[in-house]
Enzyme design. Sequence first.
Site, PDB file in Angstrom:
ATOM      1  N   HIS A  87      -5.025 -20.978  11.780  1.00 43.40           N
ATOM      2  CA  HIS A  87      -6.424 -21.345  11.568  1.00 43.40           C
ATOM      3  C   HIS A  87      -7.212 -20.227  10.882  1.00 43.40           C
ATOM      4  O   HIS A  87      -7.925 -20.467   9.903  1.00 43.40           O
ATOM      5  CB  HIS A  87      -7.106 -21.719  12.890  1.00 43.40           C
ATOM      6  N   ASP A 120       0.856  -1.186   0.000  1.00 44.32           N
ATOM      7  CA  ASP A 120       0.000   0.000   0.000  1.00 44.32           C
ATOM      8  C   ASP A 120       0.892   1.235   0.000  1.00 44.32           C
ATOM      9  O   ASP A 120       2.108   1.138   0.140  1.00 44.32           O
ATOM     10  CB  ASP A 120      -0.966  -0.022   1.180  1.00 44.32           C
ATOM     11  N   CYS A 180      -6.345 -27.355  13.625  1.00 43.75           N
ATOM     12  CA  CYS A 180      -7.549 -28.141  13.914  1.00 43.75           C
ATOM     13  C   CYS A 180      -7.281 -29.646  13.852  1.00 43.75           C
ATOM     14  O   CYS A 180      -7.908 -30.426  14.567  1.00 43.75           O
ATOM     15  CB  CYS A 180      -8.672 -27.768  12.957  1.00 43.75           C
ATOM     16  N   ASP A 199      -7.999  -7.271   1.389  1.00 46.07           N
ATOM     17  CA  ASP A 199      -6.961  -7.463   2.410  1.00 46.07           C
ATOM     18  C   ASP A 199      -7.489  -6.935   3.729  1.00 46.07           C
ATOM     19  O   ASP A 199      -8.347  -6.045   3.749  1.00 46.07           O
ATOM     20  CB  ASP A 199      -5.681  -6.692   2.044  1.00 46.07           C
ATOM     21  N   GLY A 250     -11.390   4.283   1.169  1.00 42.00           N
ATOM     22  CA  GLY A 250     -12.303   5.083   1.990  1.00 42.00           C
ATOM     23  C   GLY A 250     -13.525   4.336   2.481  1.00 42.00           C
ATOM     24  O   GLY A 250     -14.496   4.957   2.912  1.00 42.00           O
ATOM     25  N   CYS A 273     -12.941 -27.942   9.961  1.00 38.89           N
ATOM     26  CA  CYS A 273     -11.728 -27.380   9.348  1.00 38.89           C
ATOM     27  C   CYS A 273     -10.609 -28.409   9.357  1.00 38.89           C
ATOM     28  O   CYS A 273     -10.455 -29.171  10.309  1.00 38.89           O
ATOM     29  CB  CYS A 273     -11.301 -26.136  10.137  1.00 38.89           C
ATOM     30  N   CYS A 287      -7.272 -27.495   8.840  1.00 41.16           N
ATOM     31  CA  CYS A 287      -5.985 -26.802   8.946  1.00 41.16           C
ATOM     32  C   CYS A 287      -5.092 -27.535   9.949  1.00 41.16           C
ATOM     33  O   CYS A 287      -5.549 -28.399  10.707  1.00 41.16           O
ATOM     34  CB  CYS A 287      -6.176 -25.341   9.368  1.00 41.16           C
TER      35      CYS A 287
END
Length: 373
Positions: free
Chosen positions: A337, A94, A311, A268, A218, A306, A308
């Site tokens: 996670h 950014d 998990c 993001d 904005g 999940c 992941c």
Amino acid sequence: MMAVKYELIKKSNECNARLGRLHTPHGIVETPIFMPVGTKATVKTMTPEELKEIGAQIILSNTYHLYLRPGHDLVEEAGGLHKFMNWDKPILTDSGGFQVFSLGDLRKITEEGVEFRSHLDGSKHFISPEKSIEIQNSLGADIIMAFDECPPYPSDRDYVKKSLERTTRWAKRCKDAHKNPETQALFGIVQGGMYKDLREQSAKEIIDLDFPGYAIGGLSVGEPKEIMYEVLDYTAPLLPEDKPRYLMGVGSPNYLFEGVIRGIDMFDCVLPTRIARNGTVLTSHGRLVVRNAEYARDFSPLDPECDCYACKNYTRAYIRHLFKANEILAARLATIHNLYFLLKLMENIRKAIKEDRLLEYREEFYKKYGYIK
């Protein structure tokens, strides 16, 4: 040659959602996509290898923070941000504008740029559109952002109009200052607050400058979600169909769904990593504060649906214990996670667009998650 090219693969038959590919110098990004935020050249608690394992395709870093520490010259000397942080996939930086404008009393805006005091040591600095581009050219990200003025919410119409016109003038200066258009794509940012005609004015002025991609800035600055959705309803369709559309600073599941449905490709937000460090996780059935006492003897995973790493290997009781004991592993597991959850959600959203069942998928998700539309 443009550094970044957007390929539109499919438009939804039921809403404005798009399936696409972003071709960048460091690989292809499947869109719509959520970008984990690595503010200071690191996604907090995560290694680049772990980010790849959970499906991160592109990450975001912050110009303001890297300028202050360690300095863009040092990063350039290291071979650029990719080499410095050992991440070989795409990066977006950014412009630093949002951080500078968030400093409130510590900054002063003029036509030339923004004078501000560092939040680290109070030292005085000045960032102009040219300086922001110089820093980002040194960092070497695949996608860089124009230096814009982000008005707070609420702001009166007169201020927002002057602000968006300054953003346009600054966008021209950014484009003129940009040295590496073949390797770094400079995106323009549409401002205009919550005023339809001002959004239209800003979109026209920024599109006329012909950037390879466009962001909507904005939003998610404190306005009610209904207003954000309304602004997206009339702003997203103004942006070119053959270029990527990026909604800045948005990352809760409902905002991702609603943004995609309105035609947004890129998102993001620090939300998943920030709340993870505070002991909150995103699950299929809504947010769960794992540090709460009710989970002291809960030997189930954070989210039974999940798969992941956290998990598959650890329980709520264990992760709660880590948080209560102030162990670093707590933040790591919760972060793994949360990021996996959002990246998987975006993967499912892409699949749903492909199969023309995005609205149905949203209803299923909202019902289970506990959202009221």
